[in-house]
Design an enzyme around this catalytic site. Structure first.
Site, PDB file in Angstrom:
ATOM      1  CB  THR A  74      -7.157  -5.126   9.643  1.00 11.60           C
ATOM      2  OG1 THR A  74      -7.630  -6.226   8.872  1.00 11.60           O
ATOM      3  CG2 THR A  74      -7.393  -3.832   8.894  1.00 11.60           C
ATOM      4  CG  PHE A 107     -13.231   2.609   6.695  1.00 12.23           C
ATOM      5  CD1 PHE A 107     -12.767   1.872   5.621  1.00 12.23           C
ATOM      6  CD2 PHE A 107     -13.909   1.954   7.705  1.00 12.23           C
ATOM      7  CE1 PHE A 107     -12.975   0.501   5.547  1.00 12.23           C
ATOM      8  CE2 PHE A 107     -14.120   0.577   7.652  1.00 12.23           C
ATOM      9  CZ  PHE A 107     -13.647  -0.151   6.562  1.00 12.23           C
ATOM     10  CE  LYS A 141      -3.940  -1.990   2.423  1.00 12.30           C
ATOM     11  NZ  LYS A 141      -4.898  -1.750   3.516  1.00 12.30           N
ATOM     12  CG  ASN A 179      -3.293  -2.170   6.781  1.00 16.93           C
ATOM     13  OD1 ASN A 179      -3.092  -1.704   5.668  1.00 16.93           O
ATOM     14  ND2 ASN A 179      -4.346  -2.920   7.057  1.00 16.93           N
ATOM     15  NE  ARG A 206      -1.958  -5.599   7.447  1.00 17.33           N
ATOM     16  CZ  ARG A 206      -2.975  -6.353   7.036  1.00 17.33           C
ATOM     17  NH1 ARG A 206      -3.484  -7.269   7.836  1.00 17.33           N
ATOM     18  NH2 ARG A 206      -3.487  -6.179   5.831  1.00 17.33           N
ATOM     19  NE  ARG A 259      -6.771 -13.013   5.938  1.00 17.25           N
ATOM     20  CZ  ARG A 259      -7.200 -11.772   5.710  1.00 17.25           C
ATOM     21  NH1 ARG A 259      -6.824 -11.126   4.629  1.00 17.25           N
ATOM     22  NH2 ARG A 259      -7.993 -11.161   6.560  1.00 17.25           N
ATOM     23  CE1 TYR A 262      -9.631  -2.598   0.237  1.00 20.08           C
ATOM     24  CE2 TYR A 262      -9.021  -0.748  -1.150  1.00 20.08           C
ATOM     25  CZ  TYR A 262      -8.674  -1.754  -0.276  1.00 20.08           C
ATOM     26  OH  TYR A 262      -7.358  -1.924   0.090  1.00 20.08           O
TER      27      TYR A 262
HETATM   28  P1  CMP Z   1      -7.406  -4.191   3.286  1.00 16.82           P
HETATM   29  O1  CMP Z   1      -6.810  -5.531   3.544  1.00 16.82           O
HETATM   30  O2  CMP Z   1      -6.861  -3.424   2.146  1.00 16.82           O
HETATM   31  O3  CMP Z   1      -8.988  -4.316   3.108  1.00 16.82           O
HETATM   32  C1  CMP Z   1      -9.892  -3.339   3.538  1.00 16.82           C
HETATM   33  C2  CMP Z   1      -9.214  -2.179   4.149  1.00 16.82           C
HETATM   34  O4  CMP Z   1     -10.029  -1.275   4.809  1.00 16.82           O
HETATM   35  C3  CMP Z   1      -8.265  -2.693   5.200  1.00 16.82           C
HETATM   36  O5  CMP Z   1      -7.186  -3.328   4.604  1.00 16.82           O
HETATM   37  C4  CMP Z   1      -7.944  -1.427   5.958  1.00 16.82           C
HETATM   38  O6  CMP Z   1      -6.825  -0.744   5.413  1.00 16.82           O
HETATM   39  C5  CMP Z   1      -9.197  -0.594   5.731  1.00 16.82           C
HETATM   40  N1  CMP Z   1      -9.896  -0.450   6.974  1.00 16.82           N
HETATM   41  C6  CMP Z   1     -10.541  -1.404   7.675  1.00 16.82           C
HETATM   42  N2  CMP Z   1     -11.102  -0.862   8.782  1.00 16.82           N
HETATM   43  C7  CMP Z   1     -10.798   0.452   8.769  1.00 16.82           C
HETATM   44  C8  CMP Z   1     -11.087   1.546   9.627  1.00 16.82           C
HETATM   45  N3  CMP Z   1     -11.847   1.382  10.735  1.00 16.82           N
HETATM   46  N4  CMP Z   1     -10.602   2.757   9.303  1.00 16.82           N
HETATM   47  C9  CMP Z   1      -9.861   2.917   8.181  1.00 16.82           C
HETATM   48  N5  CMP Z   1      -9.557   1.925   7.314  1.00 16.82           N
HETATM   49  C10 CMP Z   1     -10.019   0.710   7.624  1.00 16.82           C
END
Ligand code: CMP
Length: 137
Positions: A91, A57, A9, A112, A102, A85, A49
């Site tokens: 996350t 968000f 990212k 992350n 992470r 994972r 997404y």
């Molecule tokens: P990713 O694996 O790219 O898939 C969905 C993304 O949403 C996740 O990683 C996070 O970067 C983002 N995400 C999930 N929860 C939140 C949150 N509460 N605030 C901001 N970003 C979020």
């Protein structure tokens, strides 16, 4: 043999962590079968997404993922989706243990470091979303 997609990212790219991330997967014995640097556009991110479209968000997530070019890769190996994972950690980087990507390199839920496919179905869809057949080896 299973395949998964990881995306380094914008925070990982800005901190020049792409090689360090790929080294972790290489050391775990995972094979790189596709890899490219891309500037993701709004259309592909809205698709990627879509399951978060109703979350508060979502606009911030799409704009963040467009903020600079990212590295999109396909990794192959036994049970690679779960192994990647586990190597990534949860996350929220603040909850991730040291020794995970992470936990060592991330900051929070948004910054992350990597995205990783969460199921065989997502991995298949993401491979098709981000790669042409001739870009997968
Ligand atoms: P990713 O694996 O790219 O898939 C969905 C993304 O949403 C996740 O990683 C996070 O970067 C983002 N995400 C999930 N929860 C939140 C949150 N509460 N605030 C901001 N970003 C979020």
């Amino acid at each position: 043999m299973e395949r998964t997609v990881i995306i380094v990212k914008p925070d990982g790219m800005e901190k020049n962590l792409a090689a360090a991330v790929l080294e972790r997967f290489a050391k775990a014995g995972l094979r790189l079968v596709g890899c490219k640097m891309v500037q993701l556009d709004e259309k592909v991110l809205r698709d990627h997404y879509a399951h978060h479209a109703d979350k508060p968000f979502f606009p911030e997530l799409v704009s963040y993922m467009r903020s600079c070019p990212v590295l999109v890769c396909i990794l192959e190996g036994d049970n690679v989706i779960n192994r990647v994972r586990d190597l990534a950690g949860p996350t929220d980087s603040k909850l991730a243990l040291k020794g995970t990507i992470r936990g060592d390199m991330g900051e929070d839920k948004s910054r992350n470091v990597i995205h990783a496919s969460d199921s065989p179905e997502s991995a298949q869809a993401e491979i098709r979303r981000f790669f042409k057949p001739e870009e997968v080896f």
